[in-house]
Design a protein around this motif. Structure first.
Motif, short mmCIF file in Angstrom:
data_model
loop_
_atom_site.label_atom_id
_atom_site.label_comp_id
_atom_site.label_asym_id
_atom_site.label_seq_id
_atom_site.Cartn_x
_atom_site.Cartn_y
_atom_site.Cartn_z
N ILE A 42 0.85 -1.19 0.00
CA ILE A 42 0.00 0.00 0.00
C ILE A 42 0.89 1.24 0.00
N ARG A 43 0.53 2.20 -0.79
CA ARG A 43 1.24 3.49 -0.81
C ARG A 43 0.30 4.55 -0.26
N VAL A 44 0.71 5.23 0.80
CA VAL A 44 -0.09 6.27 1.42
C VAL A 44 0.53 7.63 1.11
N LEU A 45 -0.24 8.49 0.47
CA LEU A 45 0.17 9.87 0.19
C LEU A 45 -0.55 10.78 1.17
N HIS A 46 0.15 11.80 1.66
CA HIS A 46 -0.53 12.65 2.64
C HIS A 46 0.01 14.08 2.64
N THR A 47 -0.90 15.01 3.01
CA THR A 47 -0.59 16.42 3.15
C THR A 47 -1.12 16.91 4.49
N THR A 54 -4.85 8.37 -0.20
CA THR A 54 -4.43 9.76 -0.08
C THR A 54 -5.23 10.45 1.02
N PHE A 55 -4.51 11.10 1.95
CA PHE A 55 -5.15 11.71 3.10
C PHE A 55 -4.64 13.15 3.32
N ASP A 56 -5.47 13.94 4.03
CA ASP A 56 -5.03 15.26 4.48
C ASP A 56 -5.37 15.40 5.96
N ALA A 57 -4.46 16.05 6.71
CA ALA A 57 -4.60 16.13 8.17
C ALA A 57 -4.97 17.53 8.66
#
Length: 456
Positions: free
Chosen positions: A4-9, A40-43
């Motif tokens: 799994i590849r998790v992209l985040h900002t 893909t997530f944003d915090a």
């Protein structure tokens, strides 16, 4: 075996100058065929009303652009939750193509807001069940007056985790609570596999492992994008987590990027300039002192008191004579701050003034960041209704020497309660945070009332 590849900002703060590059990077990574799944997530703190387009559209431009990033889920930050009125936040996600997870915010009647859920279970193509829980910074003093009920982190986690037990194989937290509290989460809740964090603007280039939990954060303003490689075993448990961050500056630019970025500014400016606020007389022309005096009158009027304080560093530009637009106000006062009505006994107001006078020279050129400040230096403190005899350390209120036992009310800002230079405000002040309007709206409404635009 699954990859799994998790992209985040996190903490993008409407820094749209990075959005073209970030969008291309995310789209390319989301089409990665070497892994089984890309998430893909944003915090949180994706919007900041110091940008004209965010301000003009009440964040709807941010939502439109974030839809293009293809997020699988996000949580909110304090800029979404506190800098927006209750009404604006209720409608912020009406056109969002992504879910919002947020476990520790409630309506005043304790119901869940319609635009978010406490948690979400994502099931990958290979059957791994990933639980997502969102948390935002718990600020009761400011969420309460904005008609929200913010829950403390421990109470939230202790209530929610038993309810979802057995429903997931791995747990990812989307948090806007800062690195110190992320570390606390990792130490307190061993169930957590990964924390995608924000709020404290920490750049953790290769993540930080606390016990069995990985913590990630990409700094601020879209300067970096997080990119995590995860290996999942046959029992659907995270076996290996490798966090990395990619500097946006290293991403290739395209010839139309600057044109796109400028268009965001131009559109916001166009909308705000079309909204006339006041017709200011000649005395306002490039005179910051006059702007500060009028703003002191504005916040004292809004708070219903006759004393006020403001610092000159808040005023990025002076006002101008003639027609003042919302764009002019946004340029001059970009800060998402709220007025506070503070009640102090006379002896404590005296102490506050002494703190200000003691720190005056130091703060004049002091570079300040965070705590809703969008300027460069703190500057000088200006008073309304207060005079100081520094030689004899006497404070006069409305022309009379201060009465140590009398109660006084003064209009301040939430910013002054948060900064460490005036501890009297936070220690003994009875601070009432006034919502929903923030500083430039308060000032704009006062100027509109005092110097109305000629409707003819």
């Amino acid at each position: 075996m699954e990859t799994i590849r998790v992209l985040h900002t996190n903490d993008l703060h409407s820094h749209f100058e990075h959005f073209p590059k970030i969008k291309r990077y995310l789209h390319q990574a989301q089409n990665d065929k070497t892994v089984d799944q890309v998430l893909t997530f944003d915090a949180g703190d994706f919007m900041d009303r110091s940008h004209p387009l965010s301000d003009a559209t009440e964040g709807q431009a941010n939502i439109q652009l974030m839809n293009e990033f293809n997020y699988d889920a996000i949580t909110i930050g304090n800029n979404e939750g506190i800098s927006n009125s209750h009404q604006v936040l209720e409608k912020l996600f009406d056109h969002a193509d992504f879910p919002v997870v947020l476990a520790n915010l409630r309506e005043e009647d304790e119901s869940m807001p319609a635009w978010c859920s406490q948690s979400k279970i994502l099931t990958t193509k290979k059957g791994t069940r990933i639980a997502l829980i969102g948390l935002t910074a718990a600020y009761p003093m400011t969420y309460g007056p904005n008609h929200w009920h913010i829950k403390m982190l421990k109470n939230t986690m202790d209530d929610l985790l038993p309810k979802i037990e057995g429903q997931y194989d791995a747990l990812i937290m989307l948090t806007h609570i800062g690195l110190r509290m992320d570390r606390w989460l990792a130490k307190t809740y061993s169930q957590i596999d990964l924390i995608v964090g924000g709020h404290s603007h920490d750049l953790i280039p290769n993540g930080e492992k606390v016990n069995n939990t990985w913590i990630t954060q990409t700094g601020k303003w879209g300067n970096y994008v997080g990119d995590i490689h995860i290996e999942v075993d046959d029992e659907h448990h995270f076996k290996k987590i490798v966090p990395t961050t990619v500097p946006t500056a290293s991403m290739p630019a395209e010839k139309n990027d600057e044109k796109i970025i400028q268009a965001y500014l131009d559109k916001g400016r166009e909308i705000l300039e079309s909204e006339k606020v006041a017709h200011l007389p000649a005395k306002f022309a490039d005179d910051k002192d006059i702007a500060i005096e009028a703003s002191l009158d504005a916040i004292s009027d809004y708070a219903g008191v006759d004393l006020a304080m403001l610092s000159s560093g808040l005023f990025i530009t002076p006002f101008k004579s003639g027609i003042l637009t919302k764009y002019d106000l946004q340029k001059a006062l970009p800060h998402p701050m709220h007025v506070v009505r503070t009640t102090l006994k006379g002896i404590d107001l005296w102490r506050l003034v002494m703190e200000i006078e003691k720190n005056r020279h130091y703060l004049d050129k002091f570079p300040l960041q965070g705590m809703s400040f969008r300027g460069k230096i703190f500057g000088q403190v200006y008073y309304k209704g207060i005079k100081v005899d520094n030689r004899h350390r006497i404070v006069y209120v409305n022309g009379k020497e201060i009465d140590p036992e009398k109660e006084y009310k003064i209009a301040t800002l939430d910013h002054y309660v948060l900064i460490p230079f005036f501890p009297t405000l936070s220690i003994v002040g009875d601070n009432e945070f006034l919502f929903p309007q923030f500083l430039r709206e308060v000032v704009g409404d006062y100027l509109a009332k005092t110097y109305p635009v000629d409707k003819k």
